[in-house]
Design a protein around this motif. Structure first.
Motif, mmCIF file in Angstrom:
data_model
loop_
_atom_site.group_PDB
_atom_site.id
_atom_site.type_symbol
_atom_site.label_atom_id
_atom_site.label_comp_id
_atom_site.label_asym_id
_atom_site.label_seq_id
_atom_site.Cartn_x
_atom_site.Cartn_y
_atom_site.Cartn_z
ATOM 1 N N LEU A 59 5.625 10.135 7.739
ATOM 2 C CA LEU A 59 4.442 9.526 8.004
ATOM 3 C C LEU A 59 4.601 7.966 7.650
ATOM 4 C CD1 LEU A 59 1.943 12.308 6.442
ATOM 5 C CD2 LEU A 59 2.327 11.872 9.003
ATOM 6 N N THR A 60 5.190 7.689 6.813
ATOM 7 C CA THR A 60 5.555 6.360 6.627
ATOM 8 C C THR A 60 6.281 5.591 7.657
ATOM 9 O OG1 THR A 60 5.631 6.531 4.042
ATOM 10 C CG2 THR A 60 6.555 4.790 5.143
ATOM 11 N N ILE A 61 7.167 6.362 8.403
ATOM 12 C CA ILE A 61 7.915 5.851 9.417
ATOM 13 C C ILE A 61 6.881 5.450 10.680
ATOM 14 C CG2 ILE A 61 9.601 6.336 11.450
ATOM 15 C CD1 ILE A 61 11.373 7.788 9.135
ATOM 16 N N VAL A 62 6.107 6.427 10.783
ATOM 17 C CA VAL A 62 4.960 6.538 12.017
ATOM 18 C C VAL A 62 4.257 5.328 11.700
ATOM 19 C CG1 VAL A 62 3.046 7.517 13.105
ATOM 20 C CG2 VAL A 62 5.168 8.840 12.643
ATOM 21 N N ASP A 63 3.584 5.299 10.243
ATOM 22 C CA ASP A 63 2.689 3.850 10.301
ATOM 23 C C ASP A 63 3.547 2.797 10.108
ATOM 24 O OD1 ASP A 63 0.125 5.285 9.239
ATOM 25 O OD2 ASP A 63 1.033 5.769 7.335
ATOM 26 N N THR A 97 10.423 17.474 -2.988
ATOM 27 C CA THR A 97 11.176 17.765 -1.456
ATOM 28 C C THR A 97 9.941 18.044 -0.692
ATOM 29 O OG1 THR A 97 12.842 18.097 -2.624
ATOM 30 C CG2 THR A 97 12.853 18.661 -0.151
ATOM 31 N N LYS A 98 9.123 19.051 -0.905
ATOM 32 C CA LYS A 98 8.141 19.368 0.120
ATOM 33 C C LYS A 98 7.096 18.244 0.227
ATOM 34 C CE LYS A 98 8.414 24.333 -0.864
ATOM 35 N NZ LYS A 98 7.976 25.219 -1.479
ATOM 36 N N TYR A 99 6.735 17.413 -0.853
ATOM 37 C CA TYR A 99 5.884 16.458 -0.967
ATOM 38 C C TYR A 99 6.192 15.177 -0.106
ATOM 39 C CZ TYR A 99 2.703 18.454 -4.316
ATOM 40 O OH TYR A 99 1.714 19.402 -4.880
ATOM 41 N N ILE A 117 0.781 -1.172 0.053
ATOM 42 C CA ILE A 117 0.020 0.205 -0.136
ATOM 43 C C ILE A 117 1.022 1.170 -0.049
ATOM 44 C CG2 ILE A 117 -1.848 1.368 1.336
ATOM 45 C CD1 ILE A 117 -2.919 -1.225 0.101
ATOM 46 N N ILE A 118 2.054 1.240 0.918
ATOM 47 C CA ILE A 118 2.910 2.181 0.890
ATOM 48 C C ILE A 118 3.461 2.785 -0.474
ATOM 49 C CG2 ILE A 118 5.088 3.127 1.830
ATOM 50 C CD1 ILE A 118 4.074 2.083 4.442
ATOM 51 N N ALA A 119 3.845 1.583 -1.248
ATOM 52 C CA ALA A 119 4.663 1.535 -2.325
ATOM 53 C C ALA A 119 3.599 2.103 -3.305
ATOM 54 C CB ALA A 119 5.178 0.353 -2.837
ATOM 55 N N ILE A 120 2.392 1.628 -3.477
ATOM 56 C CA ILE A 120 1.509 2.289 -4.187
ATOM 57 C C ILE A 120 1.243 3.457 -4.126
ATOM 58 C CG2 ILE A 120 -0.911 2.050 -5.108
ATOM 59 C CD1 ILE A 120 -0.845 -1.129 -4.577
ATOM 60 N N TYR A 150 -2.385 4.485 7.255
ATOM 61 C CA TYR A 150 -3.473 5.538 6.988
ATOM 62 C C TYR A 150 -2.821 6.926 6.853
ATOM 63 C CZ TYR A 150 -7.177 2.226 8.606
ATOM 64 O OH TYR A 150 -7.902 1.230 8.623
ATOM 65 N N LEU A 151 -1.883 7.100 7.637
ATOM 66 C CA LEU A 151 -1.187 8.385 7.419
ATOM 67 C C LEU A 151 -0.621 8.562 6.114
ATOM 68 C CD1 LEU A 151 0.421 8.495 11.237
ATOM 69 C CD2 LEU A 151 -1.841 9.608 10.453
#
Length: 157
Positions: free
Chosen positions: A69-73, A60-62, A17-20, A86-87
């Protein structure tokens, strides 16, 4: 007692999901870049490296917040607090909507965007009575067409 905190299938699903999500944001940015270049060609504006630099700054801003957020997820996923990232997914959807709006601005005139937004508002305002909403939209279109016809006859000598 065979229960573990770490669930490999769960983690693999989240990684997919993250990769997509990342690929979708990159694709949206690429589409925006293509339509931005197209609009510059139509306007006969110079296409310089400054535009590409803005795209890399935007990336970069994105992606800086997206990585965080990926780390938190990932941490939430490791301890099975969430089934989905979700994040990251929410941030990706937000970015794709922003890029879609940018593409919309590149392909349509602002006047057309406002006009279509008014049409959507008419339909949404009358969503409880769809036939009334459609009637209102048709009435608005007919009155606009009448105004355009009046302007054309006034402009002619």
């Amino acid at each position: 007692m065979n229960e573990t905190i770490f669930n490999a299938e769960h983690l693999i699903f989240a990684v997919k999901i993250i990769a997509i999500s990342y690929m979708a944001v990159i694709l949206a940015m690429l589409i925006d870049l293509i339509f931005g270049i197209r609009k510059a060609k139509i306007r006969k504006e110079a296409r310089t490296s400054e535009g590409l630099k803005r795209t890399t700054e935007k990336a970069t801003k994105y992606f800086a917040p997206m990585v965080c957020l990926t780390i938190v997820d990932s941490l939430l996923n490791l301890v099975n607090l969430t089934a989905l990232p979700y994040l990251t997914l929410g941030w990706a959807v937000f970015l794709i909507v922003c890029e879609s709006w940018s593409v919309l601005e590149s392909t349509w005139d602002k006047k057309d965007i406002r006009e279509k937004a008014k049409e959507v508002k008419i339909v949404l305002d009358g969503k409880d009575d769809l036939s009334q909403a459609i009637t209102n939209l048709i009435d608005q279109k007919l009155s606009t067409m009448g105004e355009d016809a009046n302007q054309n006859t006034k402009d002619k000598p």
